[in-house]
Design an enzyme around this catalytic site. Structure first.
Site: not given
Ligand code: GLV
Length: 322
Positions: A240, A269, A287
């Site tokens: 994250r 983001e 991401h």
């Molecule tokens: C993606 O970042 C997730 O947490 O699945």
């Protein structure tokens, strides 16, 4: 008896929607952008289940807008977008999608490790700008992985899957033990060296972060932590964004205090710190950790199975702890 209502905040694979429609009335936000927060609240009024994404903030106010809600099924393994205490206080079950995305995310992490250490993105940018003048012995040299140390921070499922691939690249593995409460700690392979975080940072050639975002891990990698790293080391983050202090990282990369970084996640983001955008020694991915057709379908499918289980009075398959 009336069919339970499920609200889905983003378009899902049709096979998953059809499975839900066999037993439920489904409302799905079909736009290209995330569902606006006010629309989320107003459409929750009659819903018994919410299927949402990590881009949806689900707090007490949102939960209050759905008095009939029984489950919030997050289509992600991380669930820092959901206020668990607020859900618990209202008797709402929260589920996530572990396991099904582990391998895809571990593969992607290795893609980033290779991209940054072998300068793949930087090389492509140079070529596309028409600035490649041909093969040269000393052109755009990267760094070997063989014989080096991969430092894994966070030994949950994904951290372990990334570590398990290290042998294929001839890397030895060190892993950091975090404070209790800073994330799931799994078992380490006997060949992996357990180190305190500071020691891992100061001895690893590639540091890869695999902790959930919690108050204990926010800015875990700050200026002080980065300064512990070797000057020839690389930092990789597929966990994250807020686990890394982006301003501190951009400063360190700009000053050449570490060799490079590869990021898949960001503090705010889809905004990326402007200082990172101008740097060549950082790979920036939007991401994409779990972004394969098979994995995203499996994530949506698992979330749907959680919804159907809870709405039929059964236990959820993958409830989040907390
Ligand atoms: C993606 O970042 C997730 O947490 O699945």
């Amino acid at each position: 008896m009336s069919r339970p209502a499920v609200l889905i905040t983003r378009r899902l694979p049709s096979s998953v929607v059809e499975r839900l429609e066999e037993q439920c009335t489904v409302q799905m936000h079909d736009g290209p952008e995330a569902m606006p927060a006010d629309e989320l609240r107003s459409r929750l009024a009659d819903a018994q289940a919410l299927m949402c994404l990590l881009t949806d903030r689900v707090d007490g106010a949102v939960l209050d807008a759905g008095p009939g809600l029984r489950i919030v099924a997050n289509i992600a393994v991380g669930y820092d977008n959901i206020d668990l205490a607020a859900a618990r206080a209202r008797g709402v079950v929260v589920t996530n999608t572990p396991d099904v995305l582990t391998e895809a995310t571990a593969d992607f992490t290795w893609g980033l490790i290779l991209a940054v250490t072998r300068r793949i993105s930087e090389g492509e940018r140079t070529l596309r700008r028409g600035e490649w003048s041909g093969w040269a012995l000393d052109f755009m040299l990267g760094s070997d992985l063989r014989g080096k140390q991969l430092g894994i921070i966070g030994l949950g499922r994904i951290g372990r899957a990334v570590a398990a691939r290290a042998g294929a690249f001839g890397m030895r593995v060190a892993c950091a033990t975090l404070e209790p409460g800073a994330g799931a700690q799994g078992t380490a392979d006997a060949a992996w060296t357990r180190l305190a975080l500071d020691q891992l940072l100061s001895t690893s050639d590639v540091v890869s972060i695999h902790v959930p975002l919690t108050p204990a891990t926010r800015h875990l990698i700050d200026r002080r932590a980065i300064l512990r790293m070797k000057r020839r080391a690389y930092l990789v983050n597929t966990s994250r964004g807020p686990v890394v202090d982006e301003a501190a990282l951009a400063w360190a990369l700009g000053e050449g205090l570490i060799a490079g970084a590869a990021l898949d996640v960001y503090e705010q983001e889809p905004r990326v710190h402007p200082d990172l955008l101008g740097l060549e020694n950082v790979v920036l991915a939007p991401h994409l950790g779990s972004a394969t057709v098979e994995t995203r379908t499996a994530m949506a499918d698992l979330a749907a199975r959680n919804v159907l289980a809870v709405l039929s009075g059964s236990a959820p398959l993958t409830p989040v702890a907390g």
